[in-house]
Design a protein around this motif. Structure first.
Motif, PDB file in Angstrom:
ATOM      1  N   LEU A 127       0.839  -1.193   0.000  1.00 39.11           N
ATOM      2  CA  LEU A 127       0.000   0.000   0.000  1.00 39.11           C
ATOM      3  C   LEU A 127       0.877   1.246   0.000  1.00 39.11           C
ATOM      4  O   LEU A 127       1.847   1.335   0.751  1.00 39.11           O
ATOM      5  N   ARG A 128       0.542   2.194  -0.870  1.00 40.00           N
ATOM      6  CA  ARG A 128       1.115   3.535  -0.839  1.00 40.00           C
ATOM      7  C   ARG A 128      -0.021   4.535  -0.718  1.00 40.00           C
ATOM      8  O   ARG A 128      -1.154   4.255  -1.139  1.00 40.00           O
ATOM      9  N   THR A 129       0.260   5.713  -0.194  1.00 48.54           N
ATOM     10  CA  THR A 129      -0.752   6.757  -0.072  1.00 48.54           C
ATOM     11  C   THR A 129      -0.240   8.055  -0.665  1.00 48.54           C
ATOM     12  O   THR A 129       0.972   8.275  -0.785  1.00 48.54           O
ATOM     13  N   SER A 130      -1.185   8.920  -1.028  1.00 44.10           N
ATOM     14  CA  SER A 130      -0.848  10.217  -1.613  1.00 44.10           C
ATOM     15  C   SER A 130      -1.645  11.310  -0.924  1.00 44.10           C
ATOM     16  O   SER A 130      -2.870  11.212  -0.792  1.00 44.10           O
ATOM     17  N   GLU A 131      -0.946  12.352  -0.500  1.00 45.89           N
ATOM     18  CA  GLU A 131      -1.582  13.498   0.155  1.00 45.89           C
ATOM     19  C   GLU A 131      -1.987  14.574  -0.846  1.00 45.89           C
ATOM     20  O   GLU A 131      -2.663  15.543  -0.479  1.00 45.89           O
ATOM     21  N   GLY A 133      -3.375  14.025  -4.204  1.00 46.34           N
ATOM     22  CA  GLY A 133      -4.169  13.578  -5.342  1.00 46.34           C
ATOM     23  C   GLY A 133      -3.413  12.792  -6.384  1.00 46.34           C
ATOM     24  O   GLY A 133      -3.777  12.825  -7.555  1.00 46.34           O
ATOM     25  N   GLY A 134      -2.361  12.091  -5.969  1.00 46.01           N
ATOM     26  CA  GLY A 134      -1.659  11.225  -6.900  1.00 46.01           C
ATOM     27  C   GLY A 134      -0.424  11.835  -7.531  1.00 46.01           C
ATOM     28  O   GLY A 134       0.209  11.191  -8.376  1.00 46.01           O
ATOM     29  N   LYS A 135      -0.060  13.046  -7.123  1.00 46.86           N
ATOM     30  CA  LYS A 135       1.160  13.657  -7.675  1.00 46.86           C
ATOM     31  C   LYS A 135       2.404  13.002  -7.094  1.00 46.86           C
ATOM     32  O   LYS A 135       3.370  12.721  -7.808  1.00 46.86           O
ATOM     33  N   THR A 136       2.398  12.807  -5.789  1.00 48.25           N
ATOM     34  CA  THR A 136       3.521  12.152  -5.115  1.00 48.25           C
ATOM     35  C   THR A 136       2.967  11.066  -4.199  1.00 48.25           C
ATOM     36  O   THR A 136       1.800  11.123  -3.766  1.00 48.25           O
ATOM     37  N   TRP A 137       3.837  10.101  -3.864  1.00 49.03           N
ATOM     38  CA  TRP A 137       3.377   8.929  -3.120  1.00 49.03           C
ATOM     39  C   TRP A 137       4.317   8.610  -1.970  1.00 49.03           C
ATOM     40  O   TRP A 137       5.521   8.849  -2.053  1.00 49.03           O
ATOM     41  N   SER A 138       3.759   8.049  -0.925  1.00 46.81           N
ATOM     42  CA  SER A 138       4.538   7.607   0.225  1.00 46.81           C
ATOM     43  C   SER A 138       5.379   6.391  -0.147  1.00 46.81           C
ATOM     44  O   SER A 138       5.210   5.780  -1.214  1.00 46.81           O
ATOM     45  N   ALA A 139       6.260   6.016   0.753  1.00 44.03           N
ATOM     46  CA  ALA A 139       6.981   4.756   0.595  1.00 44.03           C
ATOM     47  C   ALA A 139       5.998   3.591   0.685  1.00 44.03           C
ATOM     48  O   ALA A 139       4.915   3.711   1.274  1.00 44.03           O
ATOM     49  N   ALA A 140       6.365   2.470   0.091  1.00 42.77           N
ATOM     50  CA  ALA A 140       5.510   1.287   0.120  1.00 42.77           C
ATOM     51  C   ALA A 140       5.441   0.713   1.530  1.00 42.77           C
ATOM     52  O   ALA A 140       6.430   0.689   2.259  1.00 42.77           O
ATOM     53  N   ARG A 141       4.250   0.279   1.906  1.00 45.07           N
ATOM     54  CA  ARG A 141       4.070  -0.421   3.177  1.00 45.07           C
ATOM     55  C   ARG A 141       3.484  -1.797   2.887  1.00 45.07           C
ATOM     56  O   ARG A 141       2.429  -1.910   2.276  1.00 45.07           O
ATOM     57  N   LYS A 142       4.180  -2.819   3.290  1.00 45.68           N
ATOM     58  CA  LYS A 142       3.702  -4.178   3.083  1.00 45.68           C
ATOM     59  C   LYS A 142       2.542  -4.452   4.024  1.00 45.68           C
ATOM     60  O   LYS A 142       2.609  -4.149   5.226  1.00 45.68           O
ATOM     61  N   LEU A 143       1.457  -4.998   3.491  1.00 43.56           N
ATOM     62  CA  LEU A 143       0.300  -5.311   4.319  1.00 43.56           C
ATOM     63  C   LEU A 143       0.617  -6.499   5.217  1.00 43.56           C
ATOM     64  O   LEU A 143       1.525  -7.293   4.932  1.00 43.56           O
ATOM     65  N   PRO A 144      -0.115  -6.642   6.319  1.00 44.84           N
ATOM     66  CA  PRO A 144       0.160  -7.742   7.248  1.00 44.84           C
ATOM     67  C   PRO A 144       0.083  -9.110   6.565  1.00 44.84           C
ATOM     68  O   PRO A 144      -0.604  -9.281   5.556  1.00 44.84           O
ATOM     69  N   GLU A 145       0.779 -10.063   7.139  1.00 39.38           N
ATOM     70  CA  GLU A 145       0.776 -11.423   6.613  1.00 39.38           C
ATOM     71  C   GLU A 145      -0.660 -11.921   6.475  1.00 39.38           C
ATOM     72  O   GLU A 145      -1.475 -11.806   7.389  1.00 39.38           O
ATOM     73  N   GLY A 146      -0.976 -12.458   5.292  1.00 38.41           N
ATOM     74  CA  GLY A 146      -2.315 -12.976   5.043  1.00 38.41           C
ATOM     75  C   GLY A 146      -3.309 -11.954   4.552  1.00 38.41           C
ATOM     76  O   GLY A 146      -4.440 -12.306   4.199  1.00 38.41           O
ATOM     77  N   ILE A 147      -2.917 -10.682   4.502  1.00 37.18           N
ATOM     78  CA  ILE A 147      -3.787  -9.610   3.995  1.00 37.18           C
ATOM     79  C   ILE A 147      -3.259  -9.173   2.636  1.00 37.18           C
ATOM     80  O   ILE A 147      -2.102  -8.780   2.503  1.00 37.18           O
TER      81      ILE A 147
END
Length: 351
Positions: A127-131, A133-147
């Protein structure tokens, strides 16, 4: 709660329904890009009313060079696509990326879910997020095991902020067992719980969409191995789900999507055929159970028009994106008020 959100002897040609007036725009998001092949489009309206689309692109599906690309609609034109995620690991090994899903929760950053891994049996969710509207993005965060996050189609958000992700798994067994289920987060993706339909009947199904039937009732439907779309219902806003079943709508084992409109109707975008990935159709329903043929977006035998995404924006219009012959991303804008529909009887597209 407000709405959340062919040799074809049995399936008639595109001229059978004339709904051209409903299609306000049909365009390619880009003319050329740094990727020979694309697939798995997604589209979203941001909290500021901007449009953003994403897809995966590279040499070909499953190749390690496949990345997630994003384009924004600025002043009526789509920007050149930008790579926003790839499968490069800390040890230098590289995996392909898959199935981006854009989602705009209420009063929160834009979300971009996607998968990383050598194949759907072994992939994981990020998952990445943008503050902005999609111009820039956060670092990737791996979702919990099994999600895994939403496996192909957008989540829905309930009035209390709960996010329900329609998702699924494909086992390493041969043949692979496909199972659809739901991942629920009450804290914008920090923690998750898994909700599964009953194990029986065992229907091989993946890539669900969620519809809001009103009165606390939800419906999910999507792709199956059984040449028909699957369906499953919840009476308690997704806390539990009933047994899965099959609809009468044909399915060539290809991705679909669906959306509940502000007027309470439901739109389904899918390949209305038991084989191949053409035509690409839109059906409409008032109750999620009885469907009518409304529009044929594409119909060229032996071509591929697939993996659609569909949303309704704040102005009431409907936006759809889809894979166009694995070469380009097609974007279509539809006025749902202008759709005309005829009943689909016994799975046959209407005359």
């Amino acid at each position: 709660m407000k709405p959340l959100f062919f040799a074809l002897p049995c399936f008639l040609l595109a001229t059978s329904i004339r709904a051209d007036d409903a299609v306000l725009k049909s365009e390619f998001i880009y003319d050329s890009g740094p990727y020979p092949q694309i697939h798995a489009t997604t589209i979203v309206e941001t909290s500021k009313g901007d449009m953003v689309s994403a897809w995966f692109g590279g040499t070909h599906e499953k190749n390690p060079d496949v990345c997630i690309w994003v384009s924004r609609l600025v002043d009526g034109k789509w920007t050149e696509s930008v790579e926003v995620a790839n499968g490069v690991q800390p040890d230098g090994k590289r995996h392909p990326t898959w199935n981006p899903v854009l989602f705009q929760p209420k009063d929160a950053p834009l979300m971009l879910f996607y998968k990383v891994g050598e194949d759907p049996q072994k992939w994981w969710g990020e998952l990445r997020t943008s503050e902005d509207g999609g111009k820039t993005w956060s670092a990737a965060r791996k979702l919990p095991e099994g999600i895994l996050g939403p496996i192909k189609n957008k989540p829905v958000q309930l009035a209390d902020g709960t996010i329900i992700c329609p998702t699924s798994t494909e086992s390493v067994a041969k043949p692979s067992l496909w199972r659809a289920h739901f991942e629920v987060s009450k804290d914008l993706g920090k923690t998750w719980t898994i909700v599964k339909p009953p194990a029986e009947p065992a229907i091989d199904a993946i890539q669900p969409s969620i519809l809001d039937l009103g009165g606390g009732k939800l419906m999910s439907l999507g792709r199956s191995k059984h040449k028909k779309l699957f369906q499953v219902f919840s009476e308690d806003l997704g806390a539990t789900w009933g047994p899965m079943g099959l609809t009468e709508l044909p399915n060539p084992n290809s991705g679909t999507d669906a959306v509940t409109l502000k007027d309470g109707r439901h739109l389904l975008i899918y390949n209305h055929t038991p084989s191949g990935r053409s035509p690409l159709n839109i059906a409409v329903s008032k109750d999620g159970k009885t469907w009518e043929g409304a529009l044929i977006l594409e119909n060229e035998p032996k071509k591929e028009f697939s993996y659609p995404a569909i949303i309704q924006t704040s102005d009431g219009l409907v936006h759809a994106t889809y894979t166009w012959q694995r070469k380009k991303v097609k974007h279509v804008v539809i006025d749902p008020a202008k759709l005309t529909a005829k009943p689909i009887v016994n799975g046959e597209w209407p005359k």
